[in-house]
Motif scaffolding. Structure first.
Motif, PDB file in Angstrom:
ATOM      1  N   VAL A  74       0.491  -1.184  -0.273  1.00 36.67           N
ATOM      2  CA  VAL A  74       0.374   0.004   0.144  1.00 36.67           C
ATOM      3  C   VAL A  74       1.120   1.345   0.028  1.00 36.67           C
ATOM      4  N   PRO A  75       0.288   1.874  -1.339  1.00 36.23           N
ATOM      5  CA  PRO A  75       1.070   3.265  -1.378  1.00 36.23           C
ATOM      6  C   PRO A  75       1.282   3.899   0.483  1.00 36.23           C
ATOM      7  N   GLU A  76       2.347   5.290   0.294  1.00 34.96           N
ATOM      8  CA  GLU A  76       1.935   5.771   1.462  1.00 34.96           C
ATOM      9  C   GLU A  76       1.286   6.902   1.199  1.00 34.96           C
ATOM     10  N   GLY A  77       0.305   7.038   2.096  1.00 36.89           N
ATOM     11  CA  GLY A  77      -1.097   8.543   1.969  1.00 36.89           C
ATOM     12  C   GLY A  77      -2.031   8.524   0.799  1.00 36.89           C
ATOM     13  N   LEU A  78      -2.543   6.223   0.728  1.00 41.51           N
ATOM     14  CA  LEU A  78      -3.416   6.091   0.314  1.00 41.51           C
ATOM     15  C   LEU A  78      -4.721   6.274   1.770  1.00 41.51           C
ATOM     16  N   ILE A  79      -5.834   6.132   0.981  1.00 47.30           N
ATOM     17  CA  ILE A  79      -6.613   6.815   2.410  1.00 47.30           C
ATOM     18  C   ILE A  79      -7.342   5.278   2.639  1.00 47.30           C
ATOM     19  N   THR A  80      -7.271   4.531   3.535  1.00 45.71           N
ATOM     20  CA  THR A  80      -6.892   2.824   3.289  1.00 45.71           C
ATOM     21  C   THR A  80      -8.877   3.041   4.751  1.00 45.71           C
ATOM     22  N   ARG A  81      -9.618   1.405   5.035  1.00 44.72           N
ATOM     23  CA  ARG A  81     -10.686   1.603   6.012  1.00 44.72           C
ATOM     24  C   ARG A  81     -10.953   2.110   6.965  1.00 44.72           C
ATOM     25  N   ASP A  82      -9.799   1.869   8.058  1.00 42.78           N
ATOM     26  CA  ASP A  82      -9.283   2.319   9.117  1.00 42.78           C
ATOM     27  C   ASP A  82      -9.500   4.147   9.143  1.00 42.78           C
ATOM     28  N   ASP A  83      -9.100   4.848   8.333  1.00 41.61           N
ATOM     29  CA  ASP A  83      -9.278   6.488   7.892  1.00 41.61           C
ATOM     30  C   ASP A  83     -10.499   6.650   7.914  1.00 41.61           C
ATOM     31  N   GLY A  84     -11.456   5.882   7.270  1.00 43.13           N
ATOM     32  CA  GLY A  84     -12.559   6.236   6.918  1.00 43.13           C
ATOM     33  C   GLY A  84     -13.080   6.702   5.224  1.00 43.13           C
ATOM     34  N   MET A  85     -14.539   6.750   5.039  1.00 42.79           N
ATOM     35  CA  MET A  85     -14.400   7.364   4.089  1.00 42.79           C
ATOM     36  C   MET A  85     -14.628   8.543   4.396  1.00 42.79           C
ATOM     37  N   ASP A  86     -15.156   9.092   5.267  1.00 43.36           N
ATOM     38  CA  ASP A  86     -15.757  10.432   5.591  1.00 43.36           C
ATOM     39  C   ASP A  86     -14.519  11.535   5.238  1.00 43.36           C
ATOM     40  N   LEU A  87     -13.175  10.806   5.077  1.00 44.84           N
ATOM     41  CA  LEU A  87     -11.899  11.525   5.111  1.00 44.84           C
ATOM     42  C   LEU A  87     -12.021  12.491   3.955  1.00 44.84           C
ATOM     43  N   ALA A  88     -12.924  11.600   2.782  1.00 45.45           N
ATOM     44  CA  ALA A  88     -12.758  12.486   0.786  1.00 45.45           C
ATOM     45  C   ALA A  88     -13.982  12.489   0.576  1.00 45.45           C
ATOM     46  N   ALA A  89     -15.365  12.266   1.276  1.00 46.83           N
ATOM     47  CA  ALA A  89     -16.994  12.639   1.208  1.00 46.83           C
ATOM     48  C   ALA A  89     -16.650  13.907   1.534  1.00 46.83           C
ATOM     49  N   GLY A  90     -17.280  14.834   0.902  1.00 47.31           N
ATOM     50  CA  GLY A  90     -17.964  16.513   0.899  1.00 47.31           C
ATOM     51  C   GLY A  90     -17.081  16.966  -0.073  1.00 47.31           C
ATOM     52  N   ALA A  91     -15.375  16.360  -0.717  1.00 43.81           N
ATOM     53  CA  ALA A  91     -14.403  17.183  -0.342  1.00 43.81           C
ATOM     54  C   ALA A  91     -14.736  17.341  -1.876  1.00 43.81           C
ATOM     55  N   MET A  92     -13.677  18.647  -2.462  1.00 47.73           N
ATOM     56  CA  MET A  92     -14.185  19.166  -4.122  1.00 47.73           C
ATOM     57  C   MET A  92     -12.141  18.065  -4.465  1.00 47.73           C
ATOM     58  N   ALA A  93     -12.865  17.784  -6.170  1.00 45.50           N
ATOM     59  CA  ALA A  93     -11.246  17.429  -6.229  1.00 45.50           C
ATOM     60  C   ALA A  93     -10.672  18.768  -7.438  1.00 45.50           C
ATOM     61  N   ARG A  94      -9.448  18.131  -6.560  1.00 42.92           N
ATOM     62  CA  ARG A  94      -8.747  19.194  -7.156  1.00 42.92           C
ATOM     63  C   ARG A  94      -7.662  19.311  -8.711  1.00 42.92           C
ATOM     64  N   GLN A  95      -7.942  17.815  -9.099  1.00 41.32           N
ATOM     65  CA  GLN A  95      -7.910  17.599 -10.392  1.00 41.32           C
ATOM     66  C   GLN A  95      -8.894  16.378 -10.498  1.00 41.32           C
ATOM     67  N   GLY A  96      -8.323  15.959 -12.032  1.00 42.11           N
ATOM     68  CA  GLY A  96      -9.740  14.649 -12.400  1.00 42.11           C
ATOM     69  C   GLY A  96      -8.623  13.318 -11.741  1.00 42.11           C
ATOM     70  N   ILE A  97      -9.681  12.663 -11.711  1.00 47.51           N
ATOM     71  CA  ILE A  97      -9.907  11.422 -11.061  1.00 47.51           C
ATOM     72  C   ILE A  97      -9.828  10.301 -11.618  1.00 47.51           C
ATOM     73  N   LEU A  98      -9.393   9.677 -12.479  1.00 41.69           N
ATOM     74  CA  LEU A  98     -10.010   8.348 -12.991  1.00 41.69           C
ATOM     75  C   LEU A  98     -10.132   6.785 -12.670  1.00 41.69           C
ATOM     76  N   ALA A  99     -11.641   6.630 -13.189  1.00 37.89           N
ATOM     77  CA  ALA A  99     -12.898   5.206 -12.528  1.00 37.89           C
ATOM     78  C   ALA A  99     -11.068   4.548 -11.722  1.00 37.89           C
ATOM     79  N   GLY A 100     -11.662   4.301 -11.073  1.00 39.12           N
ATOM     80  CA  GLY A 100     -10.659   2.857 -10.390  1.00 39.12           C
ATOM     81  C   GLY A 100      -9.170   3.139  -9.694  1.00 39.12           C
ATOM     82  N   GLU A 101      -9.278   4.560  -9.548  1.00 37.49           N
ATOM     83  CA  GLU A 101      -8.146   5.827  -8.986  1.00 37.49           C
ATOM     84  C   GLU A 101      -7.531   5.955  -7.531  1.00 37.49           C
ATOM     85  N   PRO A 102      -6.745   5.528  -7.217  1.00 40.91           N
ATOM     86  CA  PRO A 102      -6.852   5.758  -5.637  1.00 40.91           C
ATOM     87  C   PRO A 102      -7.436   7.023  -4.739  1.00 40.91           C
ATOM     88  N   ILE A 103      -8.266   7.212  -3.667  1.00 38.11           N
ATOM     89  CA  ILE A 103      -8.342   8.935  -3.747  1.00 38.11           C
ATOM     90  C   ILE A 103      -6.764   9.188  -2.528  1.00 38.11           C
TER      91      ILE A 103
END
Length: 267
Positions: A74-103
């Motif tokens: 697991v590369p450093e800096g990825l969001i894991t289940r321990d971090d929770g989905m709330d870390l990303a939900a509600g935020a805005m994308a600075r750049q385009g993100i492809l389907a299946g790409e890690p957040i």
């Protein structure tokens, strides 16, 4: 036929059948297939995009999903289940993100962290808005979209030539090259189908501070148009070669700082 003859005949038939079975031999046993169970690999669930996410979109839970990933890779800096989905939900994308790409958190911006435009600006750059023709006559026919590269052309009246010739003499010159478009009108992204359009009369440009001064002055002294550049011409080496060719043909804009006129070379 006598009983003795029948008995001899029966024995002969039985002997013949036995001889045939001995000649054919027993069928080989079926091959035994050995099933080897694959070693279990420890996995960790990481957060990925469930569908393409364009720049500027606010993420919801339906835009995200958990994906199993080898725990030891697991590369450093990825969001894991321990971090929770709330870390990303509600935020805005600075750049385009492809389907299946890690957040990654660094590619997101929270609503309370400042404006979106200031978040997507690189350090040292400025966002400047200029007026354009919404009908497309001064914006490459309406095909200029966010993240495209353009040249800025100024069209103005040459006062000295007009006075000598007795009529209006208009001149066009390229004042900025290879400028990134941040937004057209209120558009900072394209939709999921890849469609976008010019829906306003302004273009927001990514400029250096000196370019911002030059473009602000140019707006007051003429009309500005956008010339769309090819992707092949957006490389820094191509731009440098082009500037060497036209350097002697370019003029300058006089920018006044603290009451002192300072000519600024046009690039």
């Amino acid at each position: 036929m006598k009983r003795a003859q029948l008995a001899v005949l029966g024995l002969a038939l039985a002997a013949g059948a036995g001889a045939m079975l001995l000649m054919r031999g027993d069928p080989p046993p079926p091959p035994q297939v050995q099933v080897v169970e694959a070693p279990r690999v420890a996995t960790t669930a990481i957060l990925v995009a469930a569908a393409p996410i364009p720049m500027g979109q606010t993420l919801s839970e339906r835009d995200l999903r958990w994906q199993d990933w080898p725990a030891n890779a697991v590369p450093e800096g990825l969001i894991t289940r321990d971090d929770g989905m709330d870390l990303a939900a509600g935020a805005m994308a600075r750049q385009g993100i492809l389907a299946g790409e890690p957040i990654r958190p660094e590619r997101l911006i929270r609503a309370d962290a400042g404006g979106f435009m200031s978040a997507i600006l690189p350090a040292g750059m400025r966002a400047v808005s200029i007026s354009i023709d919404s009908r497309g006559s001064s914006s490459a026919g309406g095909f200029v979209l966010p993240n495209d590269r353009v040249d800025i052309i100024r069209t103005f009246r040459n006062e000295s030539a007009s006075q000598q010739g007795g009529g209006d003499v208009l001149v066009s010159e390229t004042i900025l090259r290879n400028v990134r478009i941040l937004a057209i009108g209120k558009n900072v992204q394209v939709d999921e189908q890849g469609n976008s359009f010019v829906d306003g009369e302004h273009a927001t440009l990514e400029l250096t501070p000196s370019q911002a001064e030059a473009i602000t002055l140019a707006q007051r002294t003429g009309q500005l148009s956008l010339a769309l550049r090819s992707l092949a011409d957006a490389a820094p080496t191509a731009v440098a070669q082009e500037e060497e060719i036209v350097e002697e043909q370019l003029g300058s804009l006089d920018i006044v700082r603290f009451g002192v006129s300072m000519p600024t070379p046009i690039r």
